[in-house]
Scaffold this motif. Sequence first.
Motif, PDB file in Angstrom:
ATOM      1  N   PHE A  30       0.741  -1.227  -0.108  1.00 19.15           N
ATOM      2  CA  PHE A  30      -0.094  -0.296   0.077  1.00 19.15           C
ATOM      3  C   PHE A  30       1.008   1.297   0.044  1.00 19.15           C
ATOM      4  N   ILE A  35      -2.596   4.920  -5.614  1.00 23.89           N
ATOM      5  CA  ILE A  35      -3.767   4.940  -6.099  1.00 23.89           C
ATOM      6  C   ILE A  35      -3.520   5.061  -7.592  1.00 23.89           C
ATOM      7  N   GLY A 176     -13.879   6.232  -0.203  1.00 20.98           N
ATOM      8  CA  GLY A 176     -13.457   5.126  -0.190  1.00 20.98           C
ATOM      9  C   GLY A 176     -14.157   4.216   0.125  1.00 20.98           C
ATOM     10  N   HIS A 341      -7.330  -1.063  -2.944  1.00 18.07           N
ATOM     11  CA  HIS A 341      -6.209  -0.096  -2.654  1.00 18.07           C
ATOM     12  C   HIS A 341      -6.167   0.699  -3.771  1.00 18.07           C
ATOM     13  N   GLU A 347      -9.232   1.583   3.946  1.00 12.49           N
ATOM     14  CA  GLU A 347      -8.476   0.380   4.579  1.00 12.49           C
ATOM     15  C   GLU A 347      -9.508  -0.619   4.998  1.00 12.49           C
ATOM     16  N   CYS A 350     -10.583  -3.096   2.247  1.00 14.43           N
ATOM     17  CA  CYS A 350      -9.678  -3.720   1.916  1.00 14.43           C
ATOM     18  C   CYS A 350      -9.335  -4.982   3.006  1.00 14.43           C
TER      19      CYS A 350
END
Length: 434
Positions: A30, A35, A176, A341, A347, A350
Amino acid sequence: MITPQNNPAIPDICHQPGLTRLEDALRIAFDEVNIRATVMEAPISNCYGAILRKDIVARVDVPSADNSAMDGYAFCHADLQELVGTGDAQITVGGVSLAGHPFAGKIPQGQAIRIATGASIPDGADCIIIQENVTANADETLLIVSRDVIAKTVLHQHIRRRGEDVVTGVVVLPAGKRLRPQDIAVAAGQGYQSLPISRPLSVAVFSTGDELAKPGDPLPPGGIYDSNRFAMIGMLRACGCEVTDLGLLADDFDVLKSALKDAAETHDVIMTSGGVSVGKADLLKPVVDSLGEIQAWKLAIKPGKPLMRGRIGDCVVIGLPGNPVSVMVSGLLYAVPLLLHMMGAAEAVCTPVRLPAIAGFDFKRGTGRREWLRARLAQDDDGNWLAIPYHSASSGMLSSMVWAEGLIEIAEDCGQVKKGDTVLYLPFGGLQAF
């Protein structure tokens, strides 16, 4: 290759040198992989399963006005209080309030207003008595309300207050988030016609192995049909990627190099199955090394240890193992979180769901790697949910993934599980590619 041995920031808790723990490998990935997905504005009907890229703020209060939670009659509570102790009451119905057609004006003193679920509360009314608790005449112009019902009626009974669900200006959907049907519904309820979401990542997929045959082709001696490519395609599409299927590639250095070079120029990600171990025919690692660089290799996981991440230019390369269960487990727990991600997922999106369950089995093993057992839940005679593993731990038994409904997670330092112990269970429904 990044490992605890050459990066002191990574805790060395694995017993096998050169292996990286899963969460450390993901954290590093990550940090190193930005991104990649750009933002696009899409009609809300095309946003199911997409990653939201900006906070969505409420434009209106929900409800937009005080309204009725039930079909019944609206009253002024103070008028009813004057009737307490006087016996059953005969009350005139002074009008009707329907959803979209509110009663105009103020409720007449001492009267009731017929009201439907969702209809605005008339001015001056502050409680609802449901229709089942009153007796109305044939044309609903007169009610008989018993003294018991009057005595039990409380202020604001069966009324939804303005803004009790959503208040204007609050964030109703955070950036997100992976958008579910209820999320799309909330956005629609705020008047949004479109949402800012991630464009799908473009992912090229292929399998390697001279022993593989395409489904439908004759099987060569000792050959097997390629199933891994279809597992990868399914996981990728389920998490919102656009997939290019490159089919089967031969175990040939020049063939692989040419295919990867071309794919890297037009895709965000290349995902492969096989060729990442250390045998003579495992060519993917040296091919990627010749075109770019290897950034991670070998994880402290079982199944799926020979997992590779690298890059060719700006293209991320993920090399999954060759065994079919290893492909799915490492794909679900490493590749899919990394792809999400890259699409801007939070988060929490994920991270797979882990639920406590009671072990319905005994298990012994050596420590050092985190292990996942294919499993399902079953109830015992007392109604307890027990986690039951598949009868074999072989990573070549793809049918075990069909039988299973989730995974039991065994931590790196856990060498034994006994019946009745608490274990962590990862239901397939809590993984983002199911």
